[in-house]
Design an enzyme around this catalytic site. Structure first.
Site, PDB file in Angstrom:
ATOM      1  N   GLY A  17       3.832-107.752 -22.254  1.00 36.35           N
ATOM      2  CA  GLY A  17       2.967-106.345 -22.772  1.00 36.35           C
ATOM      3  C   GLY A  17       3.311-105.233 -21.701  1.00 36.35           C
ATOM      4  CB  SER A  18       2.261-102.618 -20.349  1.00 34.21           C
ATOM      5  OG  SER A  18       0.768-102.410 -19.872  1.00 34.21           O
ATOM      6  CB  THR A  19       4.438-103.665 -15.142  1.00 40.51           C
ATOM      7  OG1 THR A  19       5.955-104.076 -15.737  1.00 40.51           O
ATOM      8  CG2 THR A  19       4.335-103.396 -14.120  1.00 40.51           C
ATOM      9  CB  CYS A  45      10.499-106.019 -23.086  1.00 40.42           C
ATOM     10  SG  CYS A  45      10.982-107.482 -24.165  1.00 40.42           S
ATOM     11  CD  GLU A  58       9.530-110.793 -22.051  1.00 41.77           C
ATOM     12  OE1 GLU A  58       9.204-109.414 -21.693  1.00 41.77           O
ATOM     13  OE2 GLU A  58       8.952-111.138 -24.156  1.00 41.77           O
ATOM     14  N   GLY A  91      -0.497-106.331 -17.124  1.00 46.59           N
ATOM     15  CA  GLY A  91       0.219-107.528 -16.459  1.00 46.59           C
ATOM     16  C   GLY A  91      -0.224-107.387 -15.233  1.00 46.59           C
TER      17      GLY A  91
HETATM   18  P1  NAI Z   1      -0.332-102.789 -23.227  1.00 39.25           P
HETATM   19  O1  NAI Z   1      -0.071-103.836 -22.100  1.00 39.25           O
HETATM   20  O2  NAI Z   1      -1.932-102.038 -23.047  1.00 39.25           O
HETATM   21  O3  NAI Z   1      -0.612-103.902 -24.751  1.00 39.25           O
HETATM   22  C1  NAI Z   1      -0.015-104.627 -25.241  1.00 39.25           C
HETATM   23  C2  NAI Z   1      -1.175-105.580 -25.703  1.00 39.25           C
HETATM   24  O4  NAI Z   1      -1.908-106.179 -23.909  1.00 39.25           O
HETATM   25  C3  NAI Z   1      -1.847-105.383 -26.877  1.00 39.25           C
HETATM   26  O5  NAI Z   1      -1.930-106.777 -27.289  1.00 39.25           O
HETATM   27  C4  NAI Z   1      -3.496-104.825 -25.993  1.00 39.25           C
HETATM   28  O6  NAI Z   1      -4.030-104.293 -26.079  1.00 39.25           O
HETATM   29  C5  NAI Z   1      -3.680-105.970 -25.274  1.00 39.25           C
HETATM   30  N1  NAI Z   1      -4.463-105.317 -23.769  1.00 39.25           N
HETATM   31  C6  NAI Z   1      -4.301-104.037 -23.009  1.00 39.25           C
HETATM   32  N2  NAI Z   1      -5.130-103.463 -21.768  1.00 39.25           N
HETATM   33  C7  NAI Z   1      -5.125-105.150 -21.729  1.00 39.25           C
HETATM   34  C8  NAI Z   1      -5.962-105.586 -20.474  1.00 39.25           C
HETATM   35  N3  NAI Z   1      -6.793-104.628 -19.691  1.00 39.25           N
HETATM   36  N4  NAI Z   1      -6.258-107.298 -21.068  1.00 39.25           N
HETATM   37  C9  NAI Z   1      -5.497-107.958 -22.020  1.00 39.25           C
HETATM   38  N5  NAI Z   1      -5.219-107.208 -22.364  1.00 39.25           N
HETATM   39  C10 NAI Z   1      -4.921-105.664 -22.802  1.00 39.25           C
HETATM   40  O7  NAI Z   1       0.981-101.975 -23.944  1.00 39.25           O
HETATM   41  P2  NAI Z   1       0.748-100.772 -24.376  1.00 39.25           P
HETATM   42  O8  NAI Z   1      -0.150 -99.661 -23.859  1.00 39.25           O
HETATM   43  O9  NAI Z   1       0.859-100.534 -25.699  1.00 39.25           O
HETATM   44  O10 NAI Z   1       2.043-100.019 -23.748  1.00 39.25           O
HETATM   45  C11 NAI Z   1       2.612 -99.360 -23.097  1.00 39.25           C
HETATM   46  C12 NAI Z   1       4.114 -99.200 -22.279  1.00 39.25           C
HETATM   47  O11 NAI Z   1       3.886-100.364 -21.880  1.00 39.25           O
HETATM   48  C13 NAI Z   1       5.003 -98.782 -23.477  1.00 39.25           C
HETATM   49  O12 NAI Z   1       4.868 -97.776 -22.906  1.00 39.25           O
HETATM   50  C14 NAI Z   1       5.823-100.143 -22.706  1.00 39.25           C
HETATM   51  O13 NAI Z   1       7.123 -99.190 -21.457  1.00 39.25           O
HETATM   52  C15 NAI Z   1       5.440-100.960 -22.137  1.00 39.25           C
HETATM   53  N6  NAI Z   1       5.850-102.271 -23.137  1.00 39.25           N
HETATM   54  C16 NAI Z   1       6.384-103.444 -22.907  1.00 39.25           C
HETATM   55  C17 NAI Z   1       6.078-104.782 -24.107  1.00 39.25           C
HETATM   56  C18 NAI Z   1       7.335-105.563 -23.795  1.00 39.25           C
HETATM   57  O14 NAI Z   1       6.929-106.297 -24.616  1.00 39.25           O
HETATM   58  N7  NAI Z   1       7.311-105.533 -22.620  1.00 39.25           N
HETATM   59  C19 NAI Z   1       5.906-103.928 -24.501  1.00 39.25           C
HETATM   60  C20 NAI Z   1       4.740-103.391 -25.104  1.00 39.25           C
HETATM   61  C21 NAI Z   1       4.394-102.188 -24.571  1.00 39.25           C
END
Ligand code: NAI
Ligand code: MG
Length: 482
Positions: free
Chosen positions: A241-243, A297, A263, A246
């Site tokens: 997910g997002s940095t 990503c 990742e 992470g």
């Molecule tokens: P996010 O990182 O918030 O979401 C990814 C997952 O993490 C989701 O299942 C979410 O519910 C979960 N999550 C959110 N906050 C959490 C926390 N505090 N502890 C544990 N899990 C948590 O990403 P979001 O807000 O959907 O997208 C934001 C940006 O992140 C995008 O614009 C993009 O730049 C990046 N991103 C990168 C990805 C990748 O494949 N590397 C995938 C999705 C987003």
């Protein structure tokens, strides 16, 4: 008919049917092999981003639901899964792969409805690759000792896995298959905008007869994810997910026994040298940044073109962009579907405005897009400075920045000048140049004369702020072993 101004063939719509799919109105949590209501009785809607219509209500798990899931996973680990013969574990993983394959059409359509990606991609890439991951790791389950000779291999225990919305089913497969093959049990949380294929996978897991508690699927928002991360009885956290999130996870797990793999984002450089086959490179650039609406990503979001061929390449790229179909993801002609959510569309639009303000030159395809739903026209920026925000930050949409370079040393420096290090692409006619560049680019994956190619047998993962740990191949298995 081919229209004069855009060089684009007009096709009649060719919509994939939706009659063969089965969706419930409301989905509960899949814990200990059963469908259970969330303790707080909270649900949220999952919508179709292509038309903003609701698809289903999804359970929102709280801390106490996560606790139930972790307890079920621990029991299943101790009593059943860790004691089972590895060859029997393999049979279950194979069975899941076969059942997914049998229902591939249903998975593909649901993936497209829930996430907005073109049906061609969910049908030809996401679903087959997800099945292949289960097949691949099923094959390793009873050969762990051969995979890591002269080392004693042992499973970790309970894995908490949190995945994003860009490849919902595929990410679930990347996470669950190696964890099970290595002998662990799982609590997985899909992203809040795309829970449906993970819930469908839960139905298949139920059908496969996998012992209860080995895989638990808990849906919810970020707080549900945080409850998994903070649960004391979890041995491994795998996150994509997002940095920003992470970094939170790294802080939360520091000093605990939890093994972590992350990742995260990327801002990957796609590099075209003057001797590259230009038409092929154009296809690769299009695939690198416009594939899956740029929700990738490892998207090739920074293009570096050698100065001597820059004009020609940009002209060809603009021409190719004119013939891309943006629209209904269920249409088999569609190249670029819907942006996953309103929030993500706003993020992308914000960056486009920043690019304009920074003085870069924008080119956007002038095509009609549906009035309902979230759509973004494919966009490129030329005249971009290396230090500009749009060349540094992850946009996660169909937006490409283009810069030129003169020498190889210059482009290596520019490409590596990024907080990220996930992937890169190199286009050239000469093998020696490929080897020179691939050894100097700080990126987990470097594609040569291709882009966005994946295979279960090859590891994937990043450097620097793109995270650490590898998924896929034997590396992906190692992440779930002591
Ligand atoms: P996010 O990182 O918030 O979401 C990814 C997952 O993490 C989701 O299942 C979410 O519910 C979960 N999550 C959110 N906050 C959490 C926390 N505090 N502890 C544990 N899990 C948590 O990403 P979001 O807000 O959907 O997208 C934001 C940006 O992140 C995008 O614009 C993009 O730049 C990046 N991103 C990168 C990805 C990748 O494949 N590397 C995938 C999705 C987003
Ligand atoms: Mg959705």
């Amino acid at each position: 008919m081919k229209t004069e101004d855009t060089n684009k063939w007009e096709y009649a719509p060719s919509l994939e049917g939706t009659k063969h799919i089965q969706l419930k109105e409301k989905y509960d949590l899949f814990i200990d092999g059963k469908w259970v209501k969330p303790n707080a009785d909270r649900y949220f809607a999952s919508i179709n981003p292509a038309n903003e219509e609701k698809l289903a209500d999804i359970a929102w798990a709280s801390e106490s639901d996560v606790d139930l899931a972790v307890k079920a996973a621990r029991r299943a680990y101790v009593d059943v899964w860790s004691k089972m013969k590895a060859s029997d574990r393999a049979k279950y993983i194979f069975r899941i792969a076969r059942l997914m394959q049998e229902r591939a059409r249903e998975f593909a359509v649901i993936e497209t409805l829930d996430g907005g990606k073109p049906i061609r991609e969910s049908r030809d890439i996401d679903v087959p690759l997800a099945c292949n991951h289960f097949f691949y790791y099923a094959g390793w389950a009873d050969k762990l000792q051969d995979a890591f000779p002269n080392r004693s291999v042992e499973s970790l225990g309970v894995a908490g896995q949190i995945i994003p919305w860009n490849f919902p089913l595929l990410m679930a497969a990347w996470k669950i298959a190696p964890a099970l093959a290595a002998g662990n049990t799982v609590v997985l949380k899909p992203a809040e905008t795309t829970s449906l294929t993970a819930l469908k996978l839960a139905e298949i897991i139920e059908e496969s007869g996998l012992p209860p508690g080995v895989v638990n699927i808990v849906t919810g928002h970020g707080d549900t994810g945080a409850a998994i991360v903070n649960h004391p009885d979890i041995d491994k956290i795998a996150f994509t997910g997002s940095t920003a999130v992470g970094k939170l996870i790294q802080k939360a797990t520091a000093g605990t026994r939890k093994k972590v793999s992350l990742e995260l984002g990327g801002k990957s450089a796609n590099i075209v040298l003057e001797d590259a086959p230009m038409d092929q490179a154009v296809e690769g650039i299009v695939n690198g940044i416009f594939f899956n609406q740029g929700h990738v990503c490892c998207a090739g979001s920074r293009l570096y073109v050698q100065e001597s061929v820059a004009d020609e390449l940009v002209r060809k790229l603009k021409q190719r962009m004119q013939s891309l179909y943006v629209g209904n993801p269920l249409d088999k002609n569609t190249d670029i579907g819907a942006i996953n959510s309103k929030e993500q569309l706003e993020t992308i639009e914000k960056y486009v405005q920043i690019g304009i303000k920074e003085g870069a030159e924008m080119f956007q395809v002038e095509c009609e897009v549906p009035t309902k739903g979230f759509y973004c026209r494919p966009t490129i920026f030329t005249n971009v400075a290396q230090s500009s925000v749009i060349a540094q930050e992850e946009i996660f949409g169909p937006v490409l920045t283009i810069q030129t370079f003169r020498t190889i040393d210059e482009v290596i420096q520019k490409a590596n000048n990024s907080p990220y290090g996930l992937a890169a692409g190199v286009w050239t006619d000469k093998g020696s140049r490929i080897f020179n560049l691939t050894s100097k680019l700080r990126a987990g994956v470097v594609w040569a004369n291709t882009y966005n190619k994946f295979d279960p047998a090859s590891p994937f993962g990043g450097y620097k702020e793109s995270g650490f740990g590898r998924e896929g191949g034997l590396h992906g298995l190692e992440a779930y072993l002591k």
